[in-house]
Design a protein around this motif. Sequence first.
Motif, PDB file in Angstrom:
ATOM      1  N   ASP A  68      -5.713   5.377  -5.173  1.00 51.24           N
ATOM      2  CA  ASP A  68      -6.394   6.148  -4.134  1.00 51.24           C
ATOM      3  C   ASP A  68      -6.887   7.491  -4.678  1.00 51.24           C
ATOM      4  O   ASP A  68      -6.675   7.808  -5.855  1.00 51.24           O
TER       5      ASP A  68
ATOM      6  N   ASP B   8     -12.657   4.353   5.071  1.00 49.89           N
ATOM      7  CA  ASP B   8     -11.816   3.253   5.558  1.00 49.89           C
ATOM      8  C   ASP B   8     -12.459   2.431   6.674  1.00 49.89           C
ATOM      9  O   ASP B   8     -13.111   2.959   7.580  1.00 49.89           O
TER      10      ASP B   8
ATOM     11  N   ASP C 101       0.852  -1.202   0.000  1.00 47.56           N
ATOM     12  CA  ASP C 101       0.000   0.000   0.000  1.00 47.56           C
ATOM     13  C   ASP C 101       0.883   1.247   0.000  1.00 47.56           C
ATOM     14  O   ASP C 101       2.041   1.216  -0.476  1.00 47.56           O
TER      15      ASP C 101
HETATM   16  C1  GAL Z   1      -6.734   5.660   2.162  1.00 44.28           C
HETATM   17  C2  GAL Z   1      -7.224   4.309   1.697  1.00 44.28           C
HETATM   18  C3  GAL Z   1      -6.598   3.240   2.579  1.00 44.28           C
HETATM   19  C4  GAL Z   1      -5.087   3.345   2.482  1.00 44.28           C
HETATM   20  C5  GAL Z   1      -4.616   4.743   2.809  1.00 44.28           C
HETATM   21  C6  GAL Z   1      -3.133   4.917   2.533  1.00 44.28           C
HETATM   22  O1  GAL Z   1      -7.285   6.662   1.380  1.00 44.28           O
HETATM   23  O2  GAL Z   1      -8.620   4.265   1.748  1.00 44.28           O
HETATM   24  O3  GAL Z   1      -7.060   1.967   2.217  1.00 44.28           O
HETATM   25  O4  GAL Z   1      -4.690   2.986   1.176  1.00 44.28           O
HETATM   26  O5  GAL Z   1      -5.314   5.725   2.053  1.00 44.28           O
HETATM   27  O6  GAL Z   1      -2.685   6.212   2.758  1.00 44.28           O
END
Ligand code: GAL
Length: 348
Positions: free
Chosen positions: A118, A173, A41
Motif C-alpha cells: 500500500d 478504493d 490485508d
Molecule cells: C487502502 C487500499 C485498500 C486496503 C486498505 C487497508 O489504501 O487501497 O485496498 O488495503 O488500504 O487499510
Amino acid sequence: MGWNSWNKFGCNVSDKLIREIADAMVSSGMQAAGYQYVNIDDCWQVSRDSEGTIVADPQRFPNGIKNLADYVHGKGLRLGIYTDAGRMTCEKRPGSFEHEVQDAKTYASWGVDYVKVDWCNAEGLDPEIQYAKIRDALAQSGRPIVFSICNWGVKAPWRWGPVTGNLWRTTGDINDTYDRMSLIGFSQNGLEKFAGPGHWNDPDMLEVGNGGMNRDEYRTHLALWAILAAPLLAGNDLRTMNAETRELLTNSEVVAVDQDRKGVQGHRVWEEGPLEIWVKPVADGSRAVGLFNRGESALKMHLDSKLIDAQPSAQLRDLLDHKDLGSIKDSYTTEVPQHGVVMLRVSK
Ligand code: GAL
C-alpha cells in the motif's frame, strides 16, 4: 485469482478466519474455478521486535504466519500478505519503509506467495523509487512472490508498473455500490496498452456478493473485470455466500475470458449516451464482447457485425447464461437491463 479480506472484513482478520476461508475456497468450488490466492490485508501486524522483524498480532494470529501458510498450502492454495511502502500502513501498523529487504526475507521464510504493498504514510517519498526497492528485495528473497502495487494510480503506475510489479492499482478504493464500481471499471479505457501477461492493471478487488448491488450490477462487475483482464480477487464471505453469488464468481465462461492466455485487456469500441460496447480479443481468434447499459432503464442494444469486423456467419454465445444464440448476421439486437450487461463471445 483469489480472495482478499479487506472489502468484507476490514481489520477484523484472524488465523481462524483465514483458515475457514481457505476451507470454503475449496468446498465452494472457487478453487476448482481457478481462485488460488488467500490474501490477508491490513491489520495482521502489530509491531517490530528488537531486531526489527515484523510481528504478527499474537491474539489474532496465535500460530504465526508460517503455520497459517502451511495450512493454506496444504489445501493447494497460496497465501498473500499486506504491507505498505511508507512508514505505516493505512491502519497505522508498521510499514516497510527502510525495512524492505528484511520484510521480503521474513515473508519468504514464512512461505508467503503474494504481497500487496500500500501507499499510506509515504509523504515525501517517490512511488516509482520505493516500489522498485521492494521489487529488488522480493527478487533477493529466494522465493517467487507476486508483487501487487497499491498506490491508487498515483504517478501513473501503469508507466513504471510493468517493470516493477505484477499488478498495480489504477484508482482509489472500490466500494460496494454500482456508482463507484462502474466509475472505476469504465474509466480503465485507454490503459489497455500497458497490460499483458505477468503485468496487469488492477481496478481493485471484487465486491460481488457483499450485498450493496443487485444481480445485474454484480454481473456487470464481473463481466467488466473479465473483459479488462483484471485480477479477480473475491472480496465476500466465501463461507456463507448464496448460490447466485457462487455461480457468478465461478462462471467458467466468464472466468475463461478474464484468464485467456493471450492476456489482452479489452477496451471500449462504441458508446452512445449510457450504452457502451467493449471488446476483448481472445487467443482462439474469437472476441469477448460486453454490451453494457449504464442507464436507469432497460434499453435495446444493437451489435453491428461491421463494428467488430465479424462475418455474418460468426457464432454468438451468451457467456453469463451459457446459451448459443446462432449467427450474428448483419447485427444482433437484445435488451440490456438497467445497470446490466449482455456478455457475448463472437466466433472468428
Ligand atoms: C487502502 C487500499 C485498500 C486496503 C486498505 C487497508 O489504501 O487501497 O485496498 O488495503 O488500504 O487499510
